[in-house]
Enzyme design. Structure first.
Site, PDB file in Angstrom:
ATOM      1  CG  ASP A   1     -72.138 -32.199  62.491  1.00  0.00           C
ATOM      2  OD1 ASP A   1     -72.627 -31.699  63.318  1.00  0.00           O
ATOM      3  OD2 ASP A   1     -72.589 -32.412  61.225  1.00  0.00           O
TER       4      ASP A   1
ATOM      5  CG  MET B   1     -52.449 -24.111  52.487  1.00  0.00           C
ATOM      6  SD  MET B   1     -52.040 -24.703  54.122  1.00  0.00           S
ATOM      7  CE  MET B   1     -53.397 -24.116  54.886  1.00  0.00           C
ATOM      8  CD  GLU B   2     -55.159 -25.932  47.709  1.00  0.00           C
ATOM      9  OE1 GLU B   2     -55.581 -24.612  47.299  1.00  0.00           O
ATOM     10  OE2 GLU B   2     -54.215 -26.167  47.988  1.00  0.00           O
TER      11      GLU B   2
ATOM     12  CG  LEU C   1     -53.103 -14.380  52.980  1.00  0.00           C
ATOM     13  CD1 LEU C   1     -51.840 -13.990  53.723  1.00  0.00           C
ATOM     14  CD2 LEU C   1     -53.349 -13.044  52.262  1.00  0.00           C
ATOM     15  CB  CYS C   2     -55.231 -20.332  49.928  1.00  0.00           C
ATOM     16  SG  CYS C   2     -54.361 -21.171  51.139  1.00  0.00           S
ATOM     17  CG  HIS C   3     -52.456 -18.246  44.819  1.00  0.00           C
ATOM     18  ND1 HIS C   3     -51.565 -18.150  45.981  1.00  0.00           N
ATOM     19  CD2 HIS C   3     -52.201 -16.959  44.328  1.00  0.00           C
ATOM     20  CE1 HIS C   3     -50.557 -17.234  45.570  1.00  0.00           C
ATOM     21  NE2 HIS C   3     -50.940 -16.405  44.763  1.00  0.00           N
TER      22      HIS C   3
END
Length: 177
Positions: free
Chosen positions: A139, A124-125, A86-88
């Site tokens: 990793d 969010m970014e 749901l992120c733009h």
């Protein structure tokens, strides 16, 4: 027969990602004003002193751990809308990812700063950047140590937008000077 478990759940006006029936929706930001918005996030990656030393010396089997993790964080910030439903998608003007040694952990502090001029924020970014940088560090170094721990992923601050500025109230003794 499909059962919608959200059908009977009351919705809250503060949950903008839910419609009147409780279904997930992408928020309409078309009426919002474009403003400059920034977000800063951080996390820490804890490991054995020997692992930290090998990474610092460039002795990891997969190559330059820190440079690869840093680039992965930058790339991840640019892909956030593809990862989180749901992120733009946003035009990002600045993405900075830093990885700083923290011998007291022992390990590394990963910090990201993301900036845009848009209708919605970049929290969010910034969080995606530190998360993916930490996962990449894991990793790249897992051949040295499987017990590496990714900890304390959090938003430190954000500026811009209708909700105003935010500054985390946490005091982190692990943060390098």
């Amino acid at each position: 027969m499909s059962v919608d478990f959200m059908e009977n759940c009351p919705t809250s006006p503060s949950l903008s990602h839910l419609d009147a029936k409780g279904h997930a929706q992408m928020v309409d930001v078309s009426a919002k004003e474009q403003t400059v918005r920034t977000a800063i996030a951080r996390c820490q990656v804890r490991m054995l002193p020997e692992t930290m030393s090998a990474i610092a010396k460039g002795n990891a089997p997969k190559g330059d751990v820190l440079a690869t993790a840093r680039l992965a964080g930058i790339m991840a910030a640019k892909q956030t809308a593809n990862l989180i439903p749901l992120c733009h998608p946003l035009p990002l003007q600045k993405i900075d990812v830093s990885i700083t040694p923290a011998p007291a952990l022992p390990g590394y502090i990963i910090r990201s700063e993301v900036k845009t001029r848009a209708e919605t924020g970049v929290e969010m970014e910034a969080l995606t950047a530190v998360s993916v940088a930490a996962l990449t560090l894991y990793d790249m170094a897992k051949a040295l140590e499987k017990s590496i721990q990714i900890e304390q992923i959090c938003l430190l601050s954000k500026t811009g937008g209708k909700s105003g500025d935010y500054q985390a109230a946490i005091v982190d003794l692990e943060e390098p000077g």
